[in-house]
Write a protein that holds these residues in place. Structure first.
Motif, mmCIF file in Angstrom:
data_model
loop_
_atom_site.group_PDB
_atom_site.id
_atom_site.type_symbol
_atom_site.label_atom_id
_atom_site.label_comp_id
_atom_site.label_asym_id
_atom_site.label_seq_id
_atom_site.Cartn_x
_atom_site.Cartn_y
_atom_site.Cartn_z
ATOM 1 N N ILE A 121 0.851 -1.182 0.000
ATOM 2 C CA ILE A 121 0.000 0.000 0.000
ATOM 3 C C ILE A 121 0.888 1.233 0.000
ATOM 4 N N PHE A 122 0.551 2.191 -0.847
ATOM 5 C CA PHE A 122 1.318 3.429 -0.957
ATOM 6 C C PHE A 122 0.420 4.598 -0.593
ATOM 7 N N TYR A 123 0.874 5.433 0.321
ATOM 8 C CA TYR A 123 0.137 6.624 0.739
ATOM 9 C C TYR A 123 0.900 7.881 0.332
ATOM 10 N N MET A 124 0.180 8.811 -0.254
ATOM 11 C CA MET A 124 0.734 10.136 -0.529
ATOM 12 C C MET A 124 0.175 11.037 0.558
ATOM 13 N N VAL A 125 1.036 11.546 1.426
ATOM 14 C CA VAL A 125 0.606 12.366 2.555
ATOM 15 C C VAL A 125 0.945 13.821 2.253
ATOM 16 N N LEU A 126 -0.103 14.642 2.098
ATOM 17 C CA LEU A 126 0.081 16.046 1.761
ATOM 18 C C LEU A 126 -0.173 16.916 2.979
ATOM 19 N N ALA A 127 0.690 17.906 3.172
ATOM 20 C CA ALA A 127 0.497 18.846 4.281
ATOM 21 C C ALA A 127 -0.466 19.959 3.898
ATOM 22 N N CYS A 128 -0.758 20.100 2.620
ATOM 23 C CA CYS A 128 -1.649 21.176 2.162
ATOM 24 C C CYS A 128 -3.062 20.640 1.963
ATOM 25 N N ASN A 129 -3.977 21.537 1.689
ATOM 26 C CA ASN A 129 -5.359 21.173 1.446
ATOM 27 C C ASN A 129 -5.447 20.381 0.145
ATOM 28 N N ASP A 130 -6.067 19.205 0.195
ATOM 29 C CA ASP A 130 -6.179 18.368 -1.000
ATOM 30 C C ASP A 130 -7.622 18.279 -1.499
ATOM 31 N N GLU A 131 -8.441 19.247 -1.142
ATOM 32 C CA GLU A 131 -9.853 19.198 -1.517
ATOM 33 C C GLU A 131 -10.129 19.749 -2.913
ATOM 34 N N ASN A 132 -9.099 20.160 -3.621
ATOM 35 C CA ASN A 132 -9.239 20.635 -4.990
ATOM 36 C C ASN A 132 -9.750 19.478 -5.857
ATOM 37 N N THR A 133 -10.843 19.685 -6.579
ATOM 38 C CA THR A 133 -11.412 18.594 -7.377
ATOM 39 C C THR A 133 -10.460 18.109 -8.463
ATOM 40 N N LYS A 134 -9.679 19.008 -9.036
ATOM 41 C CA LYS A 134 -8.718 18.583 -10.056
ATOM 42 C C LYS A 134 -7.693 17.625 -9.454
ATOM 43 N N LEU A 135 -7.233 17.913 -8.252
ATOM 44 C CA LEU A 135 -6.272 17.049 -7.573
ATOM 45 C C LEU A 135 -6.913 15.707 -7.220
ATOM 46 N N GLN A 136 -8.126 15.748 -6.715
ATOM 47 C CA GLN A 136 -8.826 14.506 -6.368
ATOM 48 C C GLN A 136 -9.096 13.655 -7.600
ATOM 49 N N ASN A 137 -9.486 14.287 -8.708
ATOM 50 C CA ASN A 137 -9.727 13.541 -9.942
ATOM 51 C C ASN A 137 -8.438 12.922 -10.469
ATOM 52 N N ALA A 138 -7.347 13.662 -10.395
ATOM 53 C CA ALA A 138 -6.055 13.133 -10.845
ATOM 54 C C ALA A 138 -5.640 11.955 -9.981
ATOM 55 N N PHE A 139 -5.897 12.035 -8.685
ATOM 56 C CA PHE A 139 -5.547 10.938 -7.792
ATOM 57 C C PHE A 139 -6.368 9.689 -8.150
ATOM 58 N N ALA A 140 -7.662 9.873 -8.424
ATOM 59 C CA ALA A 140 -8.509 8.741 -8.820
ATOM 60 C C ALA A 140 -8.009 8.134 -10.133
ATOM 61 N N GLU A 141 -7.581 8.994 -11.057
ATOM 62 C CA GLU A 141 -7.037 8.527 -12.336
ATOM 63 C C GLU A 141 -5.761 7.714 -12.113
ATOM 64 N N LEU A 142 -4.907 8.192 -11.223
ATOM 65 C CA LEU A 142 -3.659 7.487 -10.928
ATOM 66 C C LEU A 142 -3.920 6.140 -10.246
ATOM 67 N N LYS A 143 -4.945 6.070 -9.421
ATOM 68 C CA LYS A 143 -5.291 4.797 -8.776
ATOM 69 C C LYS A 143 -5.743 3.773 -9.822
ATOM 70 N N ARG A 144 -6.443 4.245 -10.862
ATOM 71 C CA ARG A 144 -6.844 3.336 -11.946
ATOM 72 C C ARG A 144 -5.617 2.949 -12.789
ATOM 73 N N GLU A 145 -4.723 3.896 -13.004
ATOM 74 C CA GLU A 145 -3.515 3.638 -13.807
ATOM 75 C C GLU A 145 -2.585 2.657 -13.115
ATOM 76 N N PHE A 146 -2.514 2.766 -11.778
ATOM 77 C CA PHE A 146 -1.624 1.912 -10.989
ATOM 78 C C PHE A 146 -2.427 1.198 -9.903
ATOM 79 N N PRO A 147 -3.238 0.204 -10.265
ATOM 80 C CA PRO A 147 -4.085 -0.454 -9.269
ATOM 81 C C PRO A 147 -3.309 -1.236 -8.217
ATOM 82 N N ASP A 148 -2.068 -1.574 -8.535
ATOM 83 C CA ASP A 148 -1.280 -2.343 -7.564
ATOM 84 C C ASP A 148 -0.502 -1.380 -6.685
#
Length: 148
Positions: A121-148
């Protein structure tokens, strides 16, 4: 509470007795801050916070930093081990803001690299606000790109 002094009135309270006010205001709502003040931490302290999260929140039995400043860490800052042997990897980013491009670069660096300790399991821990929808969408895209 209001302390009454003087002569008792029609309410029947004796002089000097403590009586409640006729209408009570709603209690004040006091809550803990919704975010931590991670911007006040040094990067070393932020990384220690990530280790503490691994131990106390994720239930790891051991957590350690990976490498020292200046070494290539292949996108891994903290490694932790769960009681069942599962290995967790954390990348700690103490930035005041984080872009989609930075997120993609960081995740791809780890996913396509040598993956030290082979975390499950890999966690990206951000100290800044991550509620930006563009950032959240990119993270979801990356999870699909790298499911493992």
């Amino acid at each position: 509470m209001i302390e009454v002094s003087g002569v008792a009135g029609d309410d029947g309270w004796a002089t000097g007795e403590v009586i409640p006010p006729p209408d009570l205001p709603r209690p004040l709502t006091v809550t803990a801050p919704q975010t931590l003040n991670t911007e006040d931490l040094s990067w070393e302290s932020f990384e220690l916070l990530v280790r503490a999260v691994a131990l106390r929140v994720d239930g790891a039995v051991s957590a350690t930093g990976y490498g020292v400043r200046g070494q290539s860490q292949h996108g891994l800052d903290v490694v932790a081990w769960l009681p069942d042997g599962t290995i967790l990897g954390y990348q700690a980013k103490r930035y005041s803001s984080y872009t989609v491009g930075q997120l993609k670069t960081a995740v791809r660096k780890f996913a396509k690299g040598p993956r030290p300790h082979s975390p499950s399991i890999f966690y990206m821990v951000l100290a800044c606000n991550d509620e930006n929808t563009k950032l959240q969408n990119a993270f979801a895209e990356l999870k699909r790109e790298f499911p493992d």
